[in-house]
Design an enzyme around this catalytic site. Sequence first.
Site, PDB file in Angstrom:
ATOM      1  CE  LYS A 291      -4.082   1.859   2.276  1.00  0.00           C
ATOM      2  NZ  LYS A 291      -4.548   2.305   0.980  1.00  0.00           N
TER       3      LYS A 291
ATOM      4  CG  ASN B 165       3.313   2.621  -4.267  1.00  0.00           C
ATOM      5  OD1 ASN B 165       2.853   3.654  -3.784  1.00  0.00           O
ATOM      6  ND2 ASN B 165       3.305   2.376  -5.565  1.00  0.00           N
TER       7      ASN B 165
ATOM      8  CG  ASN C  53       2.155   6.742  -6.846  1.00  0.00           C
ATOM      9  OD1 ASN C  53       2.065   7.204  -7.974  1.00  0.00           O
ATOM     10  ND2 ASN C  53       1.098   6.512  -6.091  1.00  0.00           N
TER      11      ASN C  53
ATOM     12  CB  CYS D  86      -1.387   9.408  -6.132  1.00  0.00           C
ATOM     13  SG  CYS D  86      -2.953   9.076  -5.301  1.00  0.00           S
TER      14      CYS D  86
ATOM     15  CB  ILE E 177      -0.922   3.744 -16.947  1.00  0.00           C
ATOM     16  CG1 ILE E 177      -2.149   2.862 -17.124  1.00  0.00           C
ATOM     17  CG2 ILE E 177      -0.190   3.927 -18.279  1.00  0.00           C
ATOM     18  CD1 ILE E 177      -3.228   3.383 -18.076  1.00  0.00           C
TER      19      ILE E 177
ATOM     20  N   GLY F  17      -9.560  -0.565 -13.950  1.00  0.00           N
ATOM     21  CA  GLY F  17     -10.351  -1.703 -14.387  1.00  0.00           C
ATOM     22  C   GLY F  17     -10.146  -2.010 -15.859  1.00  0.00           C
TER      23      GLY F  17
ATOM     24  N   GLY G  76      -2.685  -1.786 -15.508  1.00  0.00           N
ATOM     25  CA  GLY G  76      -3.823  -0.991 -15.959  1.00  0.00           C
ATOM     26  C   GLY G  76      -4.863  -1.887 -16.583  1.00  0.00           C
ATOM     27  N   GLY G  77      -5.823  -2.334 -15.793  1.00  0.00           N
ATOM     28  CA  GLY G  77      -6.904  -3.151 -16.319  1.00  0.00           C
ATOM     29  C   GLY G  77      -6.575  -4.611 -16.531  1.00  0.00           C
TER      30      GLY G  77
ATOM     31  N   GLY H 179      -4.253  -4.863 -10.547  1.00  0.00           N
ATOM     32  CA  GLY H 179      -4.809  -3.914  -9.588  1.00  0.00           C
ATOM     33  C   GLY H 179      -6.249  -4.161  -9.220  1.00  0.00           C
TER      34      GLY H 179
END
Length: 303
Positions: free
Chosen positions: A45, A100, A128, A131, A192, A218, A244-245, A266
Amino acid sequence: MAEMKVSLCGIELDNPVIPASGTFGYGYEFAELYDINMLGTFSFKGTTKEPRFGNPTPRIAECPSGMINAVGLQNPGVEKVISEELPKLAKCFSKKVMANVSGFSVEDYVYTCEKLSACEQVGWLEVNVSCPNVHGGGMSFGTSPEAAAEVTAAVKKVTDKPVIVKLSPNVTDIVSIAKACEEAGADGISLINTMLGMRIDLRRRKPVIANKMGGFSGPAIFPVAVRMVYQVVNAVKIPVVGMGGVSSAEDVIEMMLAGATAVEVGAANLVDPFASKKIVEELPKVMDKYGITSLSEIIGGAK
């Protein structure tokens, strides 16, 4: 026999599947469901210098083929992550973990990275700069090549562990930012992060999320992620972690053909806590289906 091993910044992974930050907690929660050592690794996290409560609720909005979140980097702060969360993780995870890190100033990033770098469990620092859910930090560093490079260079001075910079898709030119990070010393790029999205409640005539906007993730964003990974891979010489998805073993293969060395999963973990486990288990079958004997050999194979 399907060979799933890959090497990420000099550290070997049993497979390229990595649950993404913010979707896997600090790992031990998922260890109650299955043996998380079957994963390549995971990114824990997002951690900041000081504790953060995060954004006001509601923080989540559902969408067709995805979701919007504006959690706002809720975490107990780096000191407690080191003293409380990592010891719990050590009881159930024997591999190196990806840390992260987020911040609101260059000094924040440096402080947190230096602290986490000293932890034996940490293998990589995923910095990161992307965000979209916080004000005055996070993505503001990731939308400018100069700012992203400044954070990268500063962090590199306080660690000898691989620094992987996580970039935002909410920019006009992702390649220039990736190249700036590489020139500043980044050991890898991950992309991404979520796109910026919004939903409106028709009855209340107000935004669904208290923050108004949030990170859209998603399956709907997968084609954008593949495109950006492909663009960056063909512009830099350092490894790229794609995300990414991603929600299936086929998606992992597609990301790797685009050039990703490893692949993060994710939002799928939030829909099904066994998603990453299932992807690892399905990979050998999908490799066999497409005549792939070694995953490391297909990286960047789509020309």
